[in-house]
Scaffold this motif. Sequence first.
Motif, PDB file in Angstrom:
ATOM      1  N   VAL A  11       0.830  -1.213   0.000  1.00 51.50           N
ATOM      2  CA  VAL A  11       0.000   0.000   0.000  1.00 51.50           C
ATOM      3  C   VAL A  11       0.859   1.255   0.000  1.00 51.50           C
ATOM      4  CG1 VAL A  11      -1.952  -1.140   1.105  1.00 51.50           C
ATOM      5  CG2 VAL A  11      -0.222  -0.046   2.524  1.00 51.50           C
ATOM      6  N   GLN A  12       2.145   1.105  -0.305  1.00 53.63           N
ATOM      7  CA  GLN A  12       3.042   2.254  -0.355  1.00 53.63           C
ATOM      8  C   GLN A  12       2.549   3.244  -1.404  1.00 53.63           C
ATOM      9  OE1 GLN A  12       5.377   1.933   1.857  1.00 53.63           O
ATOM     10  NE2 GLN A  12       6.724   3.666   1.523  1.00 53.63           N
ATOM     11  N   GLY A  13       2.575   4.514  -1.074  1.00 52.16           N
ATOM     12  CA  GLY A  13       2.125   5.540  -1.998  1.00 52.16           C
ATOM     13  C   GLY A  13       0.644   5.817  -1.948  1.00 52.16           C
ATOM     14  N   LEU A  14      -0.099   5.032  -1.155  1.00 50.32           N
ATOM     15  CA  LEU A  14      -1.541   5.241  -0.998  1.00 50.32           C
ATOM     16  C   LEU A  14      -1.808   5.959   0.321  1.00 50.32           C
ATOM     17  CD1 LEU A  14      -2.941   1.725  -2.013  1.00 50.32           C
ATOM     18  CD2 LEU A  14      -2.603   3.718  -3.482  1.00 50.32           C
ATOM     19  N   THR A  15      -2.827   6.814   0.322  1.00 53.30           N
ATOM     20  CA  THR A  15      -3.262   7.381   1.584  1.00 53.30           C
ATOM     21  C   THR A  15      -3.965   6.304   2.395  1.00 53.30           C
ATOM     22  OG1 THR A  15      -5.444   8.041   0.768  1.00 53.30           O
ATOM     23  CG2 THR A  15      -3.630   9.619   0.462  1.00 53.30           C
ATOM     24  N   PHE A  16      -4.223   6.604   3.662  1.00 54.06           N
ATOM     25  CA  PHE A  16      -4.924   5.654   4.516  1.00 54.06           C
ATOM     26  C   PHE A  16      -6.262   5.267   3.884  1.00 54.06           C
ATOM     27  CE2 PHE A  16      -7.245   4.365   8.391  1.00 54.06           C
ATOM     28  CZ  PHE A  16      -6.306   3.506   8.937  1.00 54.06           C
ATOM     29  N   ALA A  17      -7.023   6.278   3.421  1.00 57.46           N
ATOM     30  CA  ALA A  17      -8.331   6.001   2.814  1.00 57.46           C
ATOM     31  C   ALA A  17      -8.190   5.191   1.529  1.00 57.46           C
ATOM     32  CB  ALA A  17      -9.069   7.305   2.544  1.00 57.46           C
ATOM     33  N   GLU A  18      -7.202   5.538   0.697  1.00 54.85           N
ATOM     34  CA  GLU A  18      -7.012   4.813  -0.555  1.00 54.85           C
ATOM     35  C   GLU A  18      -6.663   3.351  -0.315  1.00 54.85           C
ATOM     36  OE1 GLU A  18      -5.383   8.641  -3.165  1.00 54.85           O
ATOM     37  OE2 GLU A  18      -3.989   7.300  -2.144  1.00 54.85           O
ATOM     38  N   SER A  19      -5.930   3.078   0.770  1.00 51.47           N
ATOM     39  CA  SER A  19      -5.552   1.697   1.046  1.00 51.47           C
ATOM     40  C   SER A  19      -6.762   0.829   1.371  1.00 51.47           C
ATOM     41  CB  SER A  19      -4.532   1.636   2.192  1.00 51.47           C
ATOM     42  OG  SER A  19      -5.123   1.952   3.433  1.00 51.47           O
ATOM     43  N   TYR A  20      -7.788   1.403   2.005  1.00 54.48           N
ATOM     44  CA  TYR A  20      -9.009   0.641   2.265  1.00 54.48           C
ATOM     45  C   TYR A  20      -9.639   0.190   0.954  1.00 54.48           C
ATOM     46  CZ  TYR A  20      -9.619   1.237   7.327  1.00 54.48           C
ATOM     47  OH  TYR A  20      -9.493   1.145   8.691  1.00 54.48           O
ATOM     48  N   ALA A  21      -9.829   1.129   0.048  1.00 50.43           N
ATOM     49  CA  ALA A  21     -10.452   0.790  -1.233  1.00 50.43           C
ATOM     50  C   ALA A  21      -9.597  -0.201  -2.012  1.00 50.43           C
ATOM     51  CB  ALA A  21     -10.670   2.062  -2.049  1.00 50.43           C
ATOM     52  N   TYR A  22      -8.295  -0.019  -1.976  1.00 49.02           N
ATOM     53  CA  TYR A  22      -7.370  -0.875  -2.718  1.00 49.02           C
ATOM     54  C   TYR A  22      -7.415  -2.318  -2.208  1.00 49.02           C
ATOM     55  CZ  TYR A  22      -2.898  -2.248  -4.871  1.00 49.02           C
ATOM     56  OH  TYR A  22      -1.917  -2.876  -5.602  1.00 49.02           O
ATOM     57  N   LEU A  23      -7.443  -2.482  -0.890  1.00 52.64           N
ATOM     58  CA  LEU A  23      -7.442  -3.828  -0.313  1.00 52.64           C
ATOM     59  C   LEU A  23      -8.817  -4.483  -0.337  1.00 52.64           C
ATOM     60  CD1 LEU A  23      -4.999  -3.279   2.697  1.00 52.64           C
ATOM     61  CD2 LEU A  23      -4.515  -4.362   0.491  1.00 52.64           C
ATOM     62  N   ASP A  24      -9.862  -3.697  -0.556  1.00 54.72           N
ATOM     63  CA  ASP A  24     -11.220  -4.250  -0.677  1.00 54.72           C
ATOM     64  C   ASP A  24     -11.580  -4.626  -2.109  1.00 54.72           C
ATOM     65  OD1 ASP A  24     -12.049  -4.206   1.969  1.00 54.72           O
ATOM     66  OD2 ASP A  24     -12.917  -2.202   1.849  1.00 54.72           O
ATOM     67  N   ASP A  25     -10.773  -4.197  -3.081  1.00 56.45           N
ATOM     68  CA  ASP A  25     -11.185  -4.320  -4.480  1.00 56.45           C
ATOM     69  C   ASP A  25     -11.417  -5.763  -4.901  1.00 56.45           C
ATOM     70  OD1 ASP A  25     -11.719  -2.867  -6.979  1.00 56.45           O
ATOM     71  OD2 ASP A  25      -9.987  -3.971  -7.743  1.00 56.45           O
ATOM     72  N   TRP A  26     -10.578  -6.698  -4.408  1.00 61.35           N
ATOM     73  CA  TRP A  26     -10.730  -8.091  -4.831  1.00 61.35           C
ATOM     74  C   TRP A  26     -12.066  -8.673  -4.397  1.00 61.35           C
ATOM     75  CZ3 TRP A  26     -11.498 -12.488  -1.914  1.00 61.35           C
ATOM     76  CH2 TRP A  26     -11.385 -12.346  -0.530  1.00 61.35           C
ATOM     77  N   VAL A  27     -12.521  -8.305  -3.196  1.00 62.59           N
ATOM     78  CA  VAL A  27     -13.767  -8.888  -2.714  1.00 62.59           C
ATOM     79  C   VAL A  27     -14.970  -8.275  -3.428  1.00 62.59           C
ATOM     80  CG1 VAL A  27     -14.367  -7.383  -0.745  1.00 62.59           C
ATOM     81  CG2 VAL A  27     -14.795  -9.845  -0.615  1.00 62.59           C
ATOM     82  N   LEU A  28     -14.843  -7.039  -3.891  1.00 65.85           N
ATOM     83  CA  LEU A  28     -15.912  -6.456  -4.709  1.00 65.85           C
ATOM     84  C   LEU A  28     -16.069  -7.253  -6.002  1.00 65.85           C
ATOM     85  CD1 LEU A  28     -15.260  -2.602  -4.356  1.00 65.85           C
ATOM     86  CD2 LEU A  28     -16.627  -4.109  -2.902  1.00 65.85           C
ATOM     87  N   ALA A  29     -14.936  -7.642  -6.588  1.00 63.01           N
ATOM     88  CA  ALA A  29     -14.985  -8.468  -7.802  1.00 63.01           C
ATOM     89  C   ALA A  29     -15.578  -9.837  -7.512  1.00 63.01           C
ATOM     90  CB  ALA A  29     -13.584  -8.606  -8.389  1.00 63.01           C
ATOM     91  N   ALA A  30     -15.212 -10.418  -6.361  1.00 65.27           N
ATOM     92  CA  ALA A  30     -15.758 -11.724  -5.995  1.00 65.27           C
ATOM     93  C   ALA A  30     -17.265 -11.651  -5.808  1.00 65.27           C
ATOM     94  CB  ALA A  30     -15.088 -12.220  -4.715  1.00 65.27           C
TER      95      ALA A  30
END
Length: 355
Positions: free
Chosen positions: A201-220
């Motif tokens: 999550v380097q280079g991501l803000t705290f908020a951006e990291s939430y969305a980034y790490l949730d993206d796979w489950v949205l696809a699932a």
Amino acid sequence: MQGEYHGEYKVPGGKLVVVDLGVSDGVLCDVRVAGDFFLEPDEALDAINQALEGAPADTDARGLAARIEAALPAGAVLFGFTAESVGVAVRRAVAQATDWNDYDWQIIHEGPQPPALHMALDEVLTTEVAAGRRPPTLRVWEWDRPAVIIGSFQSLRNEVDPAGAEKHGVTVVRRISGGGAMFAEPGNTITYSLCVPASLVQGLTFAESYAYLDDWVLAALGDMGINAWYKPLNDIATDAGKIAGAAQKRVVAGDGAVLHHVTMSYDIDADKMVEVLRIGKEKLSDKGTRSAKKRVDPLRRQTGLPRAEVIDRMIASFRARYGGTDGTVTDEELARARQLAGGKFSSREWLTRVP
């Protein structure tokens, strides 16, 4: 800071943005933006590249986005990405962030365990990832009893009705991450943890990291016919209502790691939940609903699938995107977790640290 850098950023619910660039004398050079996004007109891509040339290498994503937006030709259309997502990809490149596919993931799904042990396992496994002794890990939980898990900074007496908890045999524990209280029951909840290196999550803000790490489950969920999206800061929502909440904890030891865990409601007993949790009017007011029972919409109703199949499909979706081998908690990790579970996470001092 000199050299050549490569960065990627998958826009949550959108497309992949890829940036290759150099840094010379503290400014960006030779910038090349690419991806599977859509962009009109064609010359807008050159405008984006030129806008980033010469930008100070420490410019944040919003500053980079402002340069891009000022340079875009009139009427330009960006579909599947934004100027700021290009800025995020640049920040990840300069920060030398890693990508999901850079790792050999381990997936753990073991039998039911007590709430305090789950809290301890999150701490132990994330610490092991930070130390480089464990690969990035997806762990799916199974509960051996009903539980309420309050956030690290929540007031115990403000969140939990002790009479309701006693009536329904609910164990109350406090986790190491922030966020709100979660109500969990065996068979009615799907909970998982991601223990990942900080570089992911380097280079991501705290908020951006939430969305980034949730993206796979949205696809699932999408593969199961559910149109789900990330709702800042830490919810996953659908047209029918909220289905999940996430929380994070950063570990700074070693190379650093992030714990990102999510509780999803498969078949919640809303009547029991409101007897156990003290869900106040103020909390409900910003959710746009007047009833606590309407805040969470179970996955069982939305998918029509057995809970075990929902979990299997989630894991299959993760593997399809990032790979992953079946793993287990090691004997050493389990011993440490049991010690923490019986000490810190079962202690009145930890539970009431915010009375």
